[in-house]
Design a protein around this motif. Sequence first.
Motif, PDB file in Angstrom:
ATOM      1  N   ARG A 171      71.196   2.117  19.337  1.00 34.06           N
ATOM      2  CA  ARG A 171      71.027   1.048  20.314  1.00 34.06           C
ATOM      3  C   ARG A 171      71.226   1.539  21.738  1.00 34.06           C
ATOM      4  NH1 ARG A 171      74.633  -3.203  16.746  1.00 34.06           N
ATOM      5  NH2 ARG A 171      72.952  -3.896  15.426  1.00 34.06           N
ATOM      6  N   VAL A 172      70.919   0.680  22.678  1.00 36.02           N
ATOM      7  CA  VAL A 172      71.076   1.031  24.089  1.00 36.02           C
ATOM      8  C   VAL A 172      71.853  -0.081  24.783  1.00 36.02           C
ATOM      9  CG1 VAL A 172      69.803   1.236  26.266  1.00 36.02           C
ATOM     10  CG2 VAL A 172      69.005   2.485  24.262  1.00 36.02           C
ATOM     11  N   SER A 173      72.797   0.321  25.652  1.00 34.00           N
ATOM     12  CA  SER A 173      73.443  -0.672  26.510  1.00 34.00           C
ATOM     13  C   SER A 173      73.157  -0.267  27.954  1.00 34.00           C
ATOM     14  CB  SER A 173      74.949  -0.727  26.252  1.00 34.00           C
ATOM     15  OG  SER A 173      75.559   0.496  26.580  1.00 34.00           O
ATOM     16  N   VAL A 174      73.036  -1.247  28.817  1.00 32.48           N
ATOM     17  CA  VAL A 174      72.696  -0.953  30.212  1.00 32.48           C
ATOM     18  C   VAL A 174      73.683  -1.620  31.177  1.00 32.48           C
ATOM     19  CG1 VAL A 174      70.228  -0.656  29.742  1.00 32.48           C
ATOM     20  CG2 VAL A 174      71.093  -2.926  30.351  1.00 32.48           C
ATOM     21  N   ALA A 209      62.992  -1.685  24.424  1.00 25.65           N
ATOM     22  CA  ALA A 209      63.635  -1.591  23.112  1.00 25.65           C
ATOM     23  C   ALA A 209      62.597  -1.354  22.031  1.00 25.65           C
ATOM     24  CB  ALA A 209      64.428  -2.867  22.818  1.00 25.65           C
ATOM     25  N   ARG A 210      61.473  -2.064  22.144  1.00 26.19           N
ATOM     26  CA  ARG A 210      60.406  -1.892  21.144  1.00 26.19           C
ATOM     27  C   ARG A 210      59.804  -0.494  21.246  1.00 26.19           C
ATOM     28  NH1 ARG A 210      58.984  -6.567  18.547  1.00 26.19           N
ATOM     29  NH2 ARG A 210      59.994  -8.428  19.410  1.00 26.19           N
ATOM     30  N   GLU A 211      59.610  -0.032  22.489  1.00 22.84           N
ATOM     31  CA  GLU A 211      58.988   1.278  22.693  1.00 22.84           C
ATOM     32  C   GLU A 211      59.837   2.410  22.095  1.00 22.84           C
ATOM     33  OE1 GLU A 211      56.086   2.199  23.786  1.00 22.84           O
ATOM     34  OE2 GLU A 211      56.564   4.347  23.700  1.00 22.84           O
ATOM     35  N   VAL A 212      61.161   2.358  22.310  1.00 23.41           N
ATOM     36  CA  VAL A 212      61.996   3.457  21.801  1.00 23.41           C
ATOM     37  C   VAL A 212      62.446   3.212  20.354  1.00 23.41           C
ATOM     38  CG1 VAL A 212      62.774   4.237  24.062  1.00 23.41           C
ATOM     39  CG2 VAL A 212      64.157   2.603  22.823  1.00 23.41           C
ATOM     40  N   GLY A 213      62.128   2.049  19.804  1.00 23.56           N
ATOM     41  CA  GLY A 213      62.390   1.806  18.385  1.00 23.56           C
ATOM     42  C   GLY A 213      63.815   1.418  18.042  1.00 23.56           C
ATOM     43  N   ILE A 214      64.484   0.711  18.952  1.00 19.52           N
ATOM     44  CA  ILE A 214      65.854   0.265  18.663  1.00 19.52           C
ATOM     45  C   ILE A 214      65.866  -1.236  18.391  1.00 19.52           C
ATOM     46  CG2 ILE A 214      67.013   2.071  19.982  1.00 19.52           C
ATOM     47  CD1 ILE A 214      67.220   0.053  22.289  1.00 19.52           C
ATOM     48  N   ASN A 215      66.874  -1.709  17.620  1.00 22.42           N
ATOM     49  CA  ASN A 215      66.855  -3.128  17.269  1.00 22.42           C
ATOM     50  C   ASN A 215      67.524  -4.016  18.325  1.00 22.42           C
ATOM     51  OD1 ASN A 215      69.407  -2.286  16.629  1.00 22.42           O
ATOM     52  ND2 ASN A 215      69.429  -3.103  14.555  1.00 22.42           N
ATOM     53  N   TYR A 216      68.440  -3.460  19.120  1.00 22.90           N
ATOM     54  CA  TYR A 216      69.060  -4.284  20.170  1.00 22.90           C
ATOM     55  C   TYR A 216      69.321  -3.471  21.437  1.00 22.90           C
ATOM     56  CZ  TYR A 216      69.817  -7.999  16.799  1.00 22.90           C
ATOM     57  OH  TYR A 216      69.617  -8.981  15.877  1.00 22.90           O
ATOM     58  N   VAL A 217      69.171  -4.147  22.555  1.00 26.88           N
ATOM     59  CA  VAL A 217      69.588  -3.579  23.838  1.00 26.88           C
ATOM     60  C   VAL A 217      70.543  -4.595  24.469  1.00 26.88           C
ATOM     61  CG1 VAL A 217      67.412  -4.403  24.874  1.00 26.88           C
ATOM     62  CG2 VAL A 217      68.812  -2.772  26.119  1.00 26.88           C
ATOM     63  N   GLY A 218      71.721  -4.123  24.858  1.00 28.48           N
ATOM     64  CA  GLY A 218      72.723  -5.024  25.420  1.00 28.48           C
ATOM     65  C   GLY A 218      72.893  -4.804  26.905  1.00 28.48           C
TER      66      GLY A 218
END
Lengths: 452, 89
Positions: free
Chosen positions: A75-78, A104-113
Amino acid sequence: MLNTFDILETIKMIEEEHLDIRTVTMGISLRDCAGEDIDRVAGKIYDKICTRAEKLVAVGEEIEREYGIPIVNKRVSVTPVSLLCDAITAEDVEPLAHALERAAREVGINYVGGYSALVHKGFTSGDRKLLSSIPSAMANTDRVCSSINVATTRAGINMDAVKMCGEIVKKCAELTADRESVGCSKLVVFANAPEDNPFMAGAFHGVGEAECAINVGVSGPGVVLAAVKRAGACSFTELAETIKRTAFKITRMGQLVAAESCKRLGAEFGIVDLSLAPTPAVGDSVADVLEAMGLGTVGTHGTTAALALLNDAVKKGGVMASSHVGGLSGAFIPVSEDSGMIAAARTGALTLDKLEAMTAVCSVGLDMIAVPGDTPASTISAIIADEISIGVVNNKTTAVRIIPAAGKTVGDEVSYGGLFGSAPIMPVHDGSSEAFIARGGRIPAPIHSQRN
Amino acid sequence: MRAVITVVGKDTVGIIAKVTDLLSKNKVNVMDISQSILQEMFAMVMLVDISDASVQFGELSKQLDALGDSLGVKIHAMHEDIFTSMHTI
């Protein structure tokens, strides 16, 4: 050579006891994306996440294969997005949420917070813009998570923000009424929010953080459950020791994966967060651990003490095992995501009031709790105020993720499937909190905040 | 890189032979083996060096998985570091 017993123990933990790395979360600073033109800002956000997190999923999978440890989520948090909203001239900032969703869709992760605002003392114009866009942003995106920090022990409680949060939560529920009010499951209201939390929905990349950091969340209620069962009818001293040892081993694995991820992704080592995060899978439940300690059902008398012991022993084992422990570290008690909690809530053994007491000693708060859809916004705000007060006075993080399920009432259930699970609707108190919440202003910081 | 391969399951004839045969075909060097029968369960732990292996680690894992299925045992191949970090201070 390595001890055969140790090797087989590790394999058993993974195969039979659901040991996994729950999340490798890449924290990315968006501070260089600021600007006046919203389209340009949205473009910069998208580009930055896509560039920085390009290899996140691939590297996660590579480590998973090599080490034989499941990494469930990448996942990614910003940076809290409200910080970018101050300079933006547009009034509607929702396009930023869509930029996060696309990335999020482009890098293939299910959640970005990080569709978040820190308003524990007051609002800027950017904060207000972001807050007013949250309900519709949560309804129109699937992978974006939002959080609002409304209080800290040092600043006290921003009751204007608490009031607003009750209304935001209600609106999120209404706008996603056709999907079991799922919008609320992606929104967390915090006191003392940690800036390096890898777990969703509350993850964001704090302003004091590096350009890019890796935070790893390790889980393992199943492993602790197995250890508690093996320990049998021992004393509390021995029980605490058993949990500590188990937590140590689990966290060491997280430390290894975090260090390896940083090396391969060229990011700073943030923290390892050892949190017993349940999933709806049987045997992966925090409630089961508490019951294995000797409670007839979670929610009965003794539950708070059992949770206090568990949370503390997990922290102690974890602290020793990692060079940097952070995030929430402890035990999570999300109702809908824990098969044991769901069962106890269905029979009425576990109530909202007991859960509130439990949050005084666990690592988070009232989490994934469904209440009747006709609960007034002021009551939601009052539930938030109660929970946040526990955090502020006890110098800990507390949070509320509550779902006033639109069109549903006590006796019904909401069901999301997957990690979010399902939750029976819990009753709330009838008495009005309207006049209390309508006061506005700030609840001053507690006396022990004066530590200088 | 060194890896640990474990084989756990019901004991049958030729498990060690078939696993080591697969490893040698992939140029994986076996450094140490320990094997025991625990409660009628066959348990073998091997420490191997895969620095000169002719296939990627992922591919080797897949082959071992398939072999395990055909023998009715569970075979895991994991990086050695996972065990040293978990069980030593």
